[in-house]
Motif scaffolding. Structure first.
Motif, PDB file in Angstrom:
ATOM      1  N   SER A  72     -20.708  -9.028  38.904  1.00  0.00           N
ATOM      2  CA  SER A  72     -20.368  -8.260  37.664  1.00  0.00           C
ATOM      3  C   SER A  72     -20.528  -6.815  38.197  1.00  0.00           C
ATOM      4  O   SER A  72     -19.799  -6.161  39.032  1.00  0.00           O
ATOM      5  N   THR A 198     -15.918  -9.538  31.660  1.00  0.00           N
ATOM      6  CA  THR A 198     -15.030  -8.786  32.657  1.00  0.00           C
ATOM      7  C   THR A 198     -13.728  -9.446  32.937  1.00  0.00           C
ATOM      8  O   THR A 198     -12.733  -8.713  33.334  1.00  0.00           O
ATOM      9  N   HIS A 223     -19.172 -15.698  32.123  1.00  0.00           N
ATOM     10  CA  HIS A 223     -19.518 -14.619  32.917  1.00  0.00           C
ATOM     11  C   HIS A 223     -20.641 -15.147  33.869  1.00  0.00           C
ATOM     12  O   HIS A 223     -21.069 -14.323  34.795  1.00  0.00           O
TER      13      HIS A 223
END
Length: 257
Positions: A72, A198, A223
């Motif tokens: 991330s 994202t 995620h």
């Protein structure tokens, strides 16, 4: 080096030991400044955090070769480190990396839950709301992993420091633009098809910059995809390590630092 995401700590990446545990690579799990065991030093933004990681690598390793895994926000930082210290880097892997810093500018899939267990969520206590916000597979096993590896980092984070960094969340220049020459070491970039945090489109847009890169989008994955699809993520990381060892000549003398 293994670099975790925003608001959590190094524990979120410990499940990757299932892929790395029997390898002769030295591993350094970094805690970023806001983490419970991080430096807690003030940081003006993402660029200062990323530059601090570069300094940490230089202090720890000198000119020793190494490979990186970033998750991330940590994926964005890892890409900065990998490009800045390119001559030392044997390989780069990212999991659900931030490729577009400004959330409103990201190309994101709609929120989707592939499997929901209402009984689990009803029985769950601490961390259940954070889990529900991101989980695509809401199963007992995934929740157990979240409770052990993710939630403690969320609880221990320095919220004031995170707010400072969040106010300047972008790097000065994206690594692929700051260093336009192709990144030729073996790389791996794993995305979740249902990752509404994202996404995957922004990462795929830079695939030509990584001629030795494996780019993959996993279905039934959000995620925290390494908790939701652990076997597949482990297999992809093992493949990447094999490619890194071939590229570097040997894995045992270097480190996943």
């Amino acid at each position: 080096m293994l670099i975790h995401g925003f608001g959590v700590d190094h524990r979120i990446l410990l499940p990757l030991e299932s892929a790395l545990g029997d390898l002769a690579w030295r591993r350094i799990y970094l805690d970023l400044p806001w983490a419970e065991n991080g430096s807690r030093k003030p940081a003006a933004g993402a660029q200062e955090v990323a530059d601090g990681v570069v300094d940490e690598m230089r202090n720890r390793l000198g000119d020793e070769p190494f490979a990186l895994i970033g998750n991330s926000f940590g994926g964005m930082v890892a890409r900065h480190v990998a490009h800045t210290l390119k001559d030392q880097v044997l390989g780069l892997a990212t999991l659900v990396s931030v490729f577009t810093a400004v959330h409103e500018d990201r190309i994101l899939p709609p929120r989707q839950i592939i499997h929901r267990d209402p009984a689990l969520m009803k029985a769950a206590a601490e961390g259940s709301s954070d889990f529900e916000d991101e989980a695509v597979l809401q199963t007992a096993d995934v929740f157990a992993g979240f409770s052990e590896y993710v939630f403690p980092g969320l609880q221990g984070a320095d919220q004031a420091l995170m707010e400072q960094i969040a106010a300047n969340y972008a790097l000065d220049t994206e690594p692929e633009l700051a260093h336009p020459q192709p990144f030729e070491a073996p790389s791996l970039h794993i995305f979740g098809r249902q990752d509404h945090v994202t996404g995957y489109e922004d990462g795929w847009a830079v695939r030509e910059h990584y001629p030795r890169g494996t780019f993959t989008v996993l279905d039934a994955a959000g995620h925290n995809l390494h908790l939701e699809r652990p076997a597949l993520v482990s297999a992809l990381i093992r493949d990447w390590i094999e490619r890194v060892e071939i590229h570097g000549g040997s894995g045992s003398s270097a480190g996943l630092s």
